[in-house]
Design a protein around this motif. Structure first.
Motif: not given
Length: 943
Positions: A451, A455-457, A460, A490, A796, A798, A801, A803-805
């Motif tokens: 991460w 690596e965004e996933t 999770w 997150l 969002e 994408r 996958t 993605k959090t903000h």
């Protein structure tokens, strides 16, 4: 009912003191404190001597947090009944509660004169020691208090009146504090020392401590050698043994020719003797009925020390790699094997790491089964051994060197091993941990590495695996702590509150791990939960004040004198805790945010918190960082682990942020003190009102805030990156980058300008009015800018996958806080301009002219309020939009890119995403609600 019953009694017996006090306790507990206090004082004024009334009053005063009143009670009682042992001892304990050491000393002696019992005499001696500890002047404690205490004990020793172990402990304590180490040693070794029996090896430990202070290394060596012969598994004595051997070598010590080596017997003073001694311990161990780790680890420790001195080879203690291998074969199935070897891995050359791990793996009985392609352990013993090797692999950096694909393969393998290991724990209770839990944790650590590499996933997947782990092992604190950290990263606070309460943090943990909760609750918009978590923490700190005095009293009663200074140090450490100061400050800011000018006026809110801009109650010089930053298990190599430097920087950052928050709070609390209408241009009057000094306070606080912000900005220029499991960074970076900081400071400068307008009047203040007008304009621009930084989607999707903000949430929370400060400043402005306007209107009516010009400041203010209203409405609309998107988002339809997910993992992934979504929804709702209330306040600002 208690109050009613007490009233009935009092009708019949008007002077029944005890009934009055019991009624007062009832009143106190129903929140009628003033009535309760008045009633108690009525009784106290009569100086009662009946035990019931005194006990009841003591209970009441303790509940009121007024322990000093108990001393007055018993002082009066002792005067009336001078020979009562009971009242005298109650008086002594009452002094102990408030720390009146001198009076305790006198009370102890008075008690001893009435009833000559040893404990009372030694209470008095202990009170002298406490005077010496609390004395600011060290010279005074060394020349007056301690020598007097020493003389008092010596008198008892000469008269042969020493009875209990506690009295000998006290004598030892005095001599040690006076640095009379030789005398202390004589006491422990002599006839008095025979009384030291309550702790195992209490006498030997005290002798050892004195030998070290006196640098009597021969005795240190001989004593530790003797103790190791008795128990060759006692690690502390190995350390002393090695320390003393090398000290003696450095001093080139040789034994005297004729006499004994030392008071304690034979001394080892060369490396050869040490080597031989350790070898003998290992030989002895092989004959013992149970395996002992001490001798084997001592050998590794000796190698390490010899290497450090650059002379290992000539003694041929063996190859560390081989020794560790043998150690693993003997103890590899014990959970402690990893932590034992962790200390010595730096003895291995890095080129040997992979070979060493393969060597360990070869001796583990693993067998491949038909269903699984990996070789699995057949019993718990083999599982523990394999786990130990996996932990060592991570520690030696073998996993860190892998690429993404290899890491994912290892994660899969670890999870298969984890699920297979659950077989062995089917009979485990809910409160017990599964044998294979560490596999799951190690897999999560690997995913965290991925991460961080972008690596965004992976994040999770971390949550998925942890939630799965927790479902099998609901008491695993490590799973919960990691989940807390990752959910917070997150921006999802909702699941965290529940996880933290299930940890069931006890007592001191509210200080050591409470930061995990209080850092994020308010920052992520969960205001109700933030209030609750602050309350939890504060309740602990406040009750600690009360409880510690009870511990001290118990220590006097049972003669555990050496614990008393420890309790007091503990209390001081908690009072100057960084976390305590942070929670106190944030709690008050939060209360103002949720209450001021919504349910009560700002003035009332500040009054109820007894806040004053002049007072700074944070002990800046003594702040203690009591956070436990290693609470999360970690198998990282040294270069990736949390370092001393990280701790120092984190403390520095936390202190800077606390300073900014504390100054903001004090500036806000200064607003109501300014809002007195002042006769324009009447300087004597202003000074008399005391308001001019108030504005000076605010201006000086503003300068301090500017300085704190500057040092904060300088600090952030270093761009420090803490390890992912290290201390969480503060909110300072966001506060500067989103513009809240500039907004808030300019708001406080505006206060200064409005004050000036107030004192100068409207006639000759065109310049000030223009300045205020410009401030209003730039403020609206800055707030709009801040709002723009809150725009965007929180979640969002994408390419399949998520993605959090979370930074958008933090920005929204800062926006709400800044707009609230803007409103408090505006209502001060409103309070200043209103009287001016009504005066102008009166003049208009008198002159009957419609052409009396309105000063520009009114238009500026009205425009500003209108713009604020529009801006706040826009933000509320934006938040409504976010709510709609969050509700409509169907996350379960997401086909997660990683199709390797197993069926059971999919279930947990769904849970995790649901929790994050619901938490965001909750945050957005709470922020929206609060802003709506603020909007109502803006609508009332019409001068």
């Amino acid at each position: 009912m208690a109050i009613q019953q007490a009233d009935k009694l009092l009708k019949k017996h008007k002077d029944l003191h005890c009934a009055k006090v019991l009624k007062a306790i009832g009143l106190q507990r129903t929140g009628k404190q003033d009535e309760a206090y008045a009633l108690a004082q009525e009784v106290a004024a009569l100086e009662p001597t009946d035990d019931n009334s005194l006990q009841a009053l003591t209970i009441l005063y303790r509940e009121m947090h007024r322990p000093e009143l108990v001393t007055k009670l018993y002082e009066a009682a002792v005067k009336k009944v001078p020979n009562s042992e009971e009242y005298h001892s109650h008086l002594f304990m009452a002094y102990a509660r408030v720390g009146e050491y001198k009076k305790m000393q006198q009370a102890g002696m008075a008690l001893y004169k009435i009833v000559p019992k040893n404990p009372y005499y030694f209470w008095s001696v202990m009170s002298l020691i406490m005077q010496s500890i609390s004395a600011q002047d060290e010279n005074l404690s060394k020349t007056m208090f301690l020598p007097l205490a020493e003389r008092m004990v010596e008198k008892m020793v000469k008269e042969d009146k020493i009875e209990a172990e506690a009295e000998v402990e006290l004598y030892y304590m005095i001599l040690e504090r006076l640095e009379k180490y030789k005398e202390a040693l004589d006491v422990v070794r002599g006839k008095l020392g025979e009384k030291l029996t309550s702790e195992l090896q209490s006498r030997e430990n005290k002798c050892m401590a004195m030998y070290k202070k006196l640098c009597r290394w021969p005795e240190c060596n001989a004593l530790s050698r003797r103790l190791l012969l008795k128990n060759s598994d006692d690690w502390q004595f190995y350390i002393t043994y090695f320390d003393s051997v090398f000290q003696l070598i450095d001093e080139s010590w040789t034994p005297p020719p004729e006499e004994e080596h030392s008071l304690e017997g034979e001394v080892h003073y060369s490396i050869e003797q040490a080597v031989k001694f350790i070898e003998e311990r290992i030989t002895e161990e092989s004959k013992s009925s149970r395996p002992l780790r001490g001798p084997y680890l001592a050998k590794l420790e000796l190698i390490r020390r010899l290497r450090y001195r650059g002379c290992n080879d000539e003694y041929k203690l063996g190859d560390p790699e081989e020794l560790m291998f043998q150690y693993f074969k003997k103890f590899g199935d014990k959970p402690c094997c990893f932590t034992d070897l962790k200390v010595f891995v730096d003895l291995l050359p890095s080129s040997q790491y992979t070979k060493f791990i393969s060597q360990l793996l070869e001796v583990i009985p693993l067998s491949a089964t038909a269903e699984s392609e990996i070789a699995l352990p057949a019993d718990i013993k083999a599982l523990q051994q394999h786990l130990c090797v996996v932990q060592l692999s991570r520690l030696l950096g073998i996993y860190h060197a892998m690429d993404k694909k290899q890491k994912l393969t290892v994660v899969r393998e670890l999870m298969s091993r984890y699920r297979h290991g659950l077989e062995f724990g089917k009979s485990c209770l809910k409160t017990e941990l599964q044998f294979s839990d560490y596999y799951c944790l190690l897999a999560v650590h690997l995913l965290l590495d991925l991460w961080l590499e972008g690596e965004e996933t992976a994040v999770w997947q971390c949550l998925t695996l942890l939630e799965e782990g927790l479902s099998h092992s609901p008491s695993n604190a490590q799973f919960k702590l990691l989940l807390i950290r990752i959910y917070c990263r997150l921006g999802a606070f909702e699941p965290v509150a529940e996880l933290y309460s299930s940890l069931d943090a006890k007592h001191i943990q509210h200080d050591t791990i409470g930061y995990l909760l209080t850092r994020y609750a308010e920052a992520l918009g969960h205001y109700a939960a933030a209030s609750q978590s602050c309350n939890f923490a504060l309740r602990f700190f406040h009750s600690n004040q009360k409880d510690t005095s009870e511990y001290i009293i118990q220590a006097y009663k049972y003669g555990a004198f050496e614990k008393i200074p420890e309790f007091i140090a503990f209390r001081n450490r908690l009072n100057s805790s960084l976390h305590f100061a942070q929670v106190r400050t944030e709690r008050m800011l939060l209360d103002l945010l949720l209450e001021a000018n919504i349910s009560t006026s700002l003035e009332e809110s500040i009054k109820s918190m007894s806040l004053s801009p002049e007072e700074d109650d944070i002990p800046w010089k003594d702040l203690r960082d009591n956070r436990d930053l290693t609470v999360l298990f970690n198998w990282d190599p040294k270069d990736r682990d949390i370092s001393e430097e990280h701790r120092k920087l984190s403390l520095e950052e936390e202190t800077m942020w606390l300073r900014i928050r504390s100054l903001t709070l004090r500036l806000v609390s200064g607003l109501p003190t300014l809002s007195h209408t002042i006769q324009p241009k009447n300087s004597e009057k202003t000074a008399e009102n005391g308001v001019s000094s108030k504005i000076d306070t605010i201006r000086s606080l503003l300068q301090q805030l500017e300085a704190a912000v500057d040092s904060g900005k300088k600090f952030l220029e270093q761009k420090i990156q803490y390890p992912v499991l290290g201390p969480p960074p503060t909110r300072m970076a966001g506060f500067f980058s989103n513009g809240s900081c500039q907004c808030q400071t300019s708001l406080f400068y505006l206060v200064s300008d409005i004050y000036e307008l107030d004192t100068n009047g409207l006639e000759d203040s065109a310049e000030i009015q223009e300045r205020i007008g410009n401030s209003f304009k730039s403020l609206v621009e800055r707030l709009t800018d801040l709002f723009n930084k809150c725009k965007g989607d929180l979640i969002e999707v994408r390419d399949g996958t998520l993605k959090t903000h979370p930074n958008l949430l933090e920005n929204l929370v800062f926006f709400v806080e800044t707009i609230s400060i803007a409103l408090w400043v505006s209502s001060y402005c409103d309070g200043v301009l209103r009287p001016f306007k009504s005066n102008l209107q009166k003049k208009k009516k008198k002159k009957k002219e419609s052409s009396v010009a309105m000063p520009p400041v009114f238009t500026h203010f009205l425009d500003y309020v209108t713009e604020l209203q529009t801006l706040t409405s826009n933000v509320i609309d934006h938040i409504k939009g976010l709510e709609i998107i969050l509700t409509a988002l169907k996350l379960e339809e997401l086909s997660l890119k990683d199709t390797l997910l197993l069926q059971e993992e999919k279930k947990f992934t769904k849970t995790v995403q649901g929790k994050v979504q619901s938490s965001y929804h909750h945050s957005v709702q709470e922020i929206g609600e609060l802003l709506k209330k603020r909007l109502d306040t803006i609508k009332k600002l019409k001068i």
